[in-house]
Design a protein around this motif. Structure first.
Motif, short mmCIF file in Angstrom:
data_model
loop_
_atom_site.label_atom_id
_atom_site.label_comp_id
_atom_site.label_asym_id
_atom_site.label_seq_id
_atom_site.Cartn_x
_atom_site.Cartn_y
_atom_site.Cartn_z
N GLU A 45 0.85 -1.18 0.00
CA GLU A 45 0.00 0.00 0.00
C GLU A 45 0.89 1.24 0.00
OE1 GLU A 45 -2.76 -0.09 3.23
OE2 GLU A 45 -3.18 2.05 3.09
N LYS A 46 0.53 2.20 -0.85
CA LYS A 46 1.33 3.42 -0.95
C LYS A 46 0.39 4.62 -1.05
CE LYS A 46 5.01 5.43 -3.73
NZ LYS A 46 5.88 5.24 -4.89
N ALA A 47 0.69 5.66 -0.30
CA ALA A 47 -0.13 6.87 -0.37
C ALA A 47 -0.09 7.43 -1.79
CB ALA A 47 0.39 7.90 0.63
N TRP A 48 -1.21 8.01 -2.20
CA TRP A 48 -1.33 8.58 -3.54
C TRP A 48 -2.10 9.88 -3.43
CZ3 TRP A 48 -5.27 10.22 -6.60
CH2 TRP A 48 -5.00 10.40 -7.97
N ALA A 49 -1.71 10.87 -4.20
CA ALA A 49 -2.43 12.15 -4.18
C ALA A 49 -2.27 12.85 -5.52
CB ALA A 49 -1.91 13.03 -3.06
N SER A 50 -3.29 13.61 -5.86
CA SER A 50 -3.25 14.51 -7.00
C SER A 50 -3.63 15.89 -6.47
CB SER A 50 -4.23 14.06 -8.10
OG SER A 50 -5.56 14.28 -7.68
N ILE A 51 -3.81 16.84 -7.34
CA ILE A 51 -4.18 18.18 -6.88
C ILE A 51 -5.54 18.15 -6.19
CG2 ILE A 51 -4.80 20.48 -7.69
CD1 ILE A 51 -2.66 20.17 -9.84
N THR A 52 -6.44 17.33 -6.66
CA THR A 52 -7.81 17.33 -6.13
C THR A 52 -8.20 16.10 -5.30
OG1 THR A 52 -8.56 16.43 -8.24
CG2 THR A 52 -8.72 18.81 -7.96
N PHE A 53 -7.43 15.03 -5.36
CA PHE A 53 -7.81 13.80 -4.66
C PHE A 53 -6.65 13.26 -3.84
CE2 PHE A 53 -10.43 13.79 -8.54
CZ PHE A 53 -11.68 13.75 -7.96
N ALA A 54 -7.01 12.52 -2.79
CA ALA A 54 -6.02 11.79 -1.99
C ALA A 54 -6.53 10.36 -1.82
CB ALA A 54 -5.84 12.45 -0.63
N PRO A 108 -3.06 -27.68 -10.48
CA PRO A 108 -3.52 -26.41 -11.04
C PRO A 108 -3.25 -25.25 -10.08
CG PRO A 108 -5.19 -28.10 -11.29
CD PRO A 108 -4.13 -28.68 -10.40
N LEU A 109 -2.71 -24.18 -10.63
CA LEU A 109 -2.34 -23.00 -9.83
C LEU A 109 -2.53 -21.76 -10.68
CD1 LEU A 109 -0.87 -21.83 -7.24
CD2 LEU A 109 1.21 -21.99 -8.61
N LEU A 110 -3.09 -20.72 -10.08
CA LEU A 110 -3.27 -19.45 -10.74
C LEU A 110 -2.81 -18.37 -9.77
CD1 LEU A 110 -4.51 -17.90 -13.21
CD2 LEU A 110 -6.61 -17.77 -11.88
N VAL A 111 -1.90 -17.52 -10.22
CA VAL A 111 -1.45 -16.39 -9.41
C VAL A 111 -1.83 -15.13 -10.18
CG1 VAL A 111 0.51 -15.20 -8.35
CG2 VAL A 111 0.45 -17.71 -8.41
N VAL A 112 -2.56 -14.23 -9.50
CA VAL A 112 -3.07 -13.02 -10.12
C VAL A 112 -2.48 -11.80 -9.42
CG1 VAL A 112 -5.15 -11.67 -10.64
CG2 VAL A 112 -5.24 -14.18 -10.68
N GLY A 113 -1.91 -10.91 -10.21
CA GLY A 113 -1.45 -9.63 -9.69
C GLY A 113 -2.47 -8.57 -10.06
N CYS A 114 -2.79 -7.70 -9.11
CA CYS A 114 -3.74 -6.63 -9.42
C CYS A 114 -3.34 -5.34 -8.71
CB CYS A 114 -5.17 -7.03 -9.06
SG CYS A 114 -5.45 -7.49 -7.35
N GLU A 115 -3.80 -4.25 -9.29
CA GLU A 115 -3.55 -2.93 -8.73
C GLU A 115 -4.87 -2.21 -8.56
OE1 GLU A 115 -0.48 -0.67 -10.56
OE2 GLU A 115 0.82 -2.41 -10.79
N MET A 116 -4.98 -1.51 -7.45
CA MET A 116 -6.22 -0.81 -7.14
C MET A 116 -5.88 0.59 -6.64
SD MET A 116 -8.49 -3.82 -6.55
CE MET A 116 -9.77 -2.91 -5.93
N LEU A 117 -6.65 1.55 -7.09
CA LEU A 117 -6.51 2.92 -6.63
C LEU A 117 -7.77 3.28 -5.86
CD1 LEU A 117 -5.10 5.66 -6.44
CD2 LEU A 117 -6.14 6.23 -8.65
N LEU A 118 -7.62 3.56 -4.56
CA LEU A 118 -8.74 3.96 -3.73
C LEU A 118 -8.62 5.44 -3.41
CD1 LEU A 118 -8.67 0.84 -3.35
CD2 LEU A 118 -9.52 1.24 -1.04
N LEU A 119 -9.70 6.16 -3.60
CA LEU A 119 -9.74 7.59 -3.31
C LEU A 119 -10.63 7.82 -2.11
CD1 LEU A 119 -10.20 9.03 -6.91
CD2 LEU A 119 -8.06 8.64 -5.64
N GLU A 120 -10.20 8.73 -1.24
CA GLU A 120 -10.99 9.05 -0.05
C GLU A 120 -12.18 9.90 -0.48
OE1 GLU A 120 -8.23 11.08 2.47
OE2 GLU A 120 -6.93 9.33 2.63
N GLU A 121 -13.36 9.51 -0.01
CA GLU A 121 -14.56 10.30 -0.29
C GLU A 121 -14.65 11.43 0.71
OE1 GLU A 121 -17.93 7.67 -0.26
OE2 GLU A 121 -17.66 7.20 -2.38
N ALA A 122 -15.04 12.59 0.25
CA ALA A 122 -15.13 13.75 1.15
C ALA A 122 -16.40 13.71 1.96
CB ALA A 122 -15.08 15.03 0.34
#
Length: 122
Positions: A45-54, A108-122
């Motif tokens: 998990e890594k903090a993320w921010a733009s001008i309008t969102f965190a 049988p084996l399946l490994v899935v990598g995924c990325e998700m961006l969560l934004l804080e709702e105001a």
């Protein structure tokens, strides 16, 4: 001084329940989407921010072992990008599958990598 009513504060039992974090809720939602057949191997998990969102960017790896779990994993891969998550005070702005590793032998084996961006709702 006597008191006729119930105590103002119930007695403490010494046990406290931990609050579920956004990370906990995200994992629960992903495992539910994976039909409880996946196992989280890695979660960064890594903090993320733009001008309008965190928010936070999450990078995960899930493992599905066995024929039934692999089938659930394949459904997970298909559903993740369009899935509507319900995580309190969070908006899932992006959910992508970044990597899929599929093996048939020795089991049988399946490994899935995924990325998700969560934004804080105001």
């Amino acid at each position: 001084m006597s008191s006729d009513g119930p105590p103002l504060h119930p007695p403490r039992t010494g046990l406290r329940t931990a609050r579920r974090t956004t990370t906990d809720r995200l994992r629960e939602a992903l495992l539910a989407l994976a039909e409880q057949r996946g196992e989280v191997l890695v979660h960064r998990e890594k903090a993320w921010a733009s001008i309008t969102f965190a928010g936070t960017r999450h990078t995960l790896s899930l493992r599905f072992t066995g024929s039934e779990a692999v089938a659930a994993g394949e459904r997970f891969v298909a559903a993740l990008p369009e899935h509507e998550f319900a995580i309190p005070r969070q908006l899932v702005a992006d959910a992508t599958v970044s990597e899929v590793e599929h093996r048939l032998l020795p089991d049988p084996l399946l490994v899935v990598g995924c990325e998700m961006l969560l934004l804080e709702e105001a």
